[in-house]
Motif scaffolding. Structure first.
Motif, PDB file in Angstrom:
ATOM      1  N   LEU A  11      25.726 -42.072 -13.561  1.00  0.00           N
ATOM      2  CA  LEU A  11      26.385 -41.673 -14.798  1.00  0.00           C
ATOM      3  C   LEU A  11      27.879 -41.583 -14.540  1.00  0.00           C
ATOM      4  O   LEU A  11      28.319 -41.234 -13.447  1.00  0.00           O
ATOM      5  CB  LEU A  11      25.835 -40.326 -15.281  1.00  0.00           C
ATOM      6  N   ALA A  12      28.679 -41.882 -15.562  1.00  0.00           N
ATOM      7  CA  ALA A  12      30.136 -41.924 -15.427  1.00  0.00           C
ATOM      8  C   ALA A  12      30.717 -40.518 -15.296  1.00  0.00           C
ATOM      9  O   ALA A  12      30.480 -39.660 -16.142  1.00  0.00           O
ATOM     10  CB  ALA A  12      30.746 -42.626 -16.639  1.00  0.00           C
ATOM     11  N   THR A  13      31.492 -40.297 -14.226  1.00  0.00           N
ATOM     12  CA  THR A  13      32.177 -39.021 -14.025  1.00  0.00           C
ATOM     13  C   THR A  13      33.659 -39.273 -13.784  1.00  0.00           C
ATOM     14  O   THR A  13      34.065 -40.365 -13.397  1.00  0.00           O
ATOM     15  CB  THR A  13      31.595 -38.244 -12.819  1.00  0.00           C
ATOM     16  N   LEU A  27      41.454 -28.340 -11.352  1.00  0.00           N
ATOM     17  CA  LEU A  27      40.737 -29.598 -11.247  1.00  0.00           C
ATOM     18  C   LEU A  27      39.250 -29.382 -11.509  1.00  0.00           C
ATOM     19  O   LEU A  27      38.641 -28.464 -10.966  1.00  0.00           O
ATOM     20  CB  LEU A  27      40.926 -30.196  -9.854  1.00  0.00           C
ATOM     21  N   GLY A  28      38.673 -30.217 -12.372  1.00  0.00           N
ATOM     22  CA  GLY A  28      37.245 -30.144 -12.668  1.00  0.00           C
ATOM     23  C   GLY A  28      36.636 -31.529 -12.679  1.00  0.00           C
ATOM     24  O   GLY A  28      37.343 -32.537 -12.766  1.00  0.00           O
ATOM     25  N   THR A  29      35.331 -31.573 -12.582  1.00  0.00           N
ATOM     26  CA  THR A  29      34.598 -32.829 -12.663  1.00  0.00           C
ATOM     27  C   THR A  29      33.939 -32.912 -14.034  1.00  0.00           C
ATOM     28  O   THR A  29      33.234 -32.000 -14.443  1.00  0.00           O
ATOM     29  CB  THR A  29      33.515 -32.912 -11.569  1.00  0.00           C
ATOM     30  N   ILE A  79      25.413 -27.844 -16.001  1.00  0.00           N
ATOM     31  CA  ILE A  79      25.369 -29.232 -16.453  1.00  0.00           C
ATOM     32  C   ILE A  79      24.709 -30.005 -15.317  1.00  0.00           C
ATOM     33  O   ILE A  79      25.253 -30.085 -14.225  1.00  0.00           O
ATOM     34  CB  ILE A  79      26.772 -29.777 -16.778  1.00  0.00           C
ATOM     35  N   ALA A  80      23.533 -30.519 -15.573  1.00  0.00           N
ATOM     36  CA  ALA A  80      22.670 -31.043 -14.511  1.00  0.00           C
ATOM     37  C   ALA A  80      22.870 -32.523 -14.260  1.00  0.00           C
ATOM     38  O   ALA A  80      22.164 -33.350 -14.811  1.00  0.00           O
ATOM     39  CB  ALA A  80      21.211 -30.759 -14.849  1.00  0.00           C
ATOM     40  N   TYR A  81      23.833 -32.850 -13.418  1.00  0.00           N
ATOM     41  CA  TYR A  81      23.907 -34.211 -12.909  1.00  0.00           C
ATOM     42  C   TYR A  81      24.688 -34.210 -11.610  1.00  0.00           C
ATOM     43  O   TYR A  81      25.753 -33.619 -11.510  1.00  0.00           O
ATOM     44  CB  TYR A  81      24.590 -35.183 -13.867  1.00  0.00           C
ATOM     45  N   GLN A  82      24.131 -34.862 -10.641  1.00  0.00           N
ATOM     46  CA  GLN A  82      24.839 -35.185  -9.419  1.00  0.00           C
ATOM     47  C   GLN A  82      24.027 -36.246  -8.706  1.00  0.00           C
ATOM     48  O   GLN A  82      22.806 -36.201  -8.751  1.00  0.00           O
ATOM     49  CB  GLN A  82      25.046 -33.967  -8.534  1.00  0.00           C
ATOM     50  N   PHE A 105      32.436 -40.112  -6.801  1.00  0.00           N
ATOM     51  CA  PHE A 105      31.299 -40.283  -7.714  1.00  0.00           C
ATOM     52  C   PHE A 105      29.977 -40.421  -6.967  1.00  0.00           C
ATOM     53  O   PHE A 105      28.924 -40.103  -7.499  1.00  0.00           O
ATOM     54  CB  PHE A 105      31.505 -41.503  -8.626  1.00  0.00           C
ATOM     55  N   HIS A 106      30.020 -40.878  -5.733  1.00  0.00           N
ATOM     56  CA  HIS A 106      28.813 -41.152  -4.943  1.00  0.00           C
ATOM     57  C   HIS A 106      28.370 -39.970  -4.070  1.00  0.00           C
ATOM     58  O   HIS A 106      27.345 -40.041  -3.398  1.00  0.00           O
ATOM     59  CB  HIS A 106      29.054 -42.369  -4.058  1.00  0.00           C
ATOM     60  N   VAL A 107      29.130 -38.880  -4.109  1.00  0.00           N
ATOM     61  CA  VAL A 107      28.862 -37.709  -3.279  1.00  0.00           C
ATOM     62  C   VAL A 107      28.282 -36.589  -4.150  1.00  0.00           C
ATOM     63  O   VAL A 107      28.812 -36.309  -5.223  1.00  0.00           O
ATOM     64  CB  VAL A 107      30.178 -37.215  -2.616  1.00  0.00           C
ATOM     65  N   PRO A 108      27.199 -35.946  -3.701  1.00  0.00           N
ATOM     66  CA  PRO A 108      26.648 -34.841  -4.489  1.00  0.00           C
ATOM     67  C   PRO A 108      27.694 -33.750  -4.732  1.00  0.00           C
ATOM     68  O   PRO A 108      28.474 -33.410  -3.836  1.00  0.00           O
ATOM     69  CB  PRO A 108      25.506 -34.305  -3.617  1.00  0.00           C
ATOM     70  N   GLY A 109      27.720 -33.228  -5.945  1.00  0.00           N
ATOM     71  CA  GLY A 109      28.648 -32.171  -6.320  1.00  0.00           C
ATOM     72  C   GLY A 109      28.354 -31.699  -7.722  1.00  0.00           C
ATOM     73  O   GLY A 109      27.687 -32.385  -8.485  1.00  0.00           O
ATOM     74  N   LYS A 110      28.859 -30.528  -8.060  1.00  0.00           N
ATOM     75  CA  LYS A 110      28.542 -30.018  -9.391  1.00  0.00           C
ATOM     76  C   LYS A 110      29.501 -30.552 -10.441  1.00  0.00           C
ATOM     77  O   LYS A 110      30.617 -30.956 -10.142  1.00  0.00           O
ATOM     78  CB  LYS A 110      28.523 -28.495  -9.396  1.00  0.00           C
TER      79      LYS A 110
END
Length: 175
Positions: A11-13, A27-29, A79-82, A105-110
């Motif tokens: 998904l686009a982040t 800074l936020g994701t 917000i459930a995506y990583q 984008f490819h690294v797990p994170g909240k």
């Protein structure tokens, strides 16, 4: 061991600067979601920004280009995506001249924010780059290039998932 290919979706982040109650930026994701009718912010990030709990406009800025969007958010606990686990992108040949909106984008994170349809649509540009067969695309946005779409892996530990949030009705809580 079964080494068959598994389809996965990214998904686009984007990393964005969000103005706090004092006028400073944190800074936020952000998750760009073309199916949400509203924007969301996590309660944790809202508290970090010291936002009051009323209808309030928040300005966000892209890291790449100097522009601002005043937005209203609904607060949610999560917000459930990583991506989980980390995605190996070493063979993807992402062009060096593309500034990614989320370098991680490819690294797990909240995820701190979810930007809904109206915001999502206003951020898009017309340029796309297909990374290759069985790989996602790069989509140019006002926040930088976002990576999204289907890709294949032979790693059996990655399982497709469906994210769902269900809220109890007020009637059920009162009973």
């Amino acid at each position: 061991m079964n080494n068959s290919s598994i389809d996965n979706i990214i998904l686009a982040t984007a990393k964005v600067w969000v103005r706090d109650s004092s006028g400073n930026y944190k800074l936020g994701t952000a998750l760009l979601d073309s199916c949400s009718q509203v924007n969301f912010i996590t309660d944790e990030f809202s508290q970090k920004l010291r936002l009051s709990r009323s209808k309030q406009y928040i300005e966000i800025q892209g890291i790449v280009i100097g522009f601002e969007l005043p937005l209203t958010f609904c607060i949610t606990t999560h917000i459930a995506y990583q991506p989980d686990p980390e995605i190996d992108i070493s063979s993807w040949n992402i062009p060096g001249n593309t500034t990614l909106a989320d370098e991680e984008f490819h690294v797990p994170g909240k995820v701190d924010l979810l930007l809904g349809t109206e915001t999502f649509s206003s951020l898009l540009s017309v340029v796309q780059i297909k990374l290759g067969t069985n790989l996602p695309i790069l989509q140019k946005t006002l926040l930088g290039w976002v990576v999204s779409g289907r890709y294949q892996t032979t790693n059996n530990s990655i399982k497709p998932s469906c994210l769902l949030t269900a809220n109890e009705s007020l009637d059920a809580r009162l009973e």
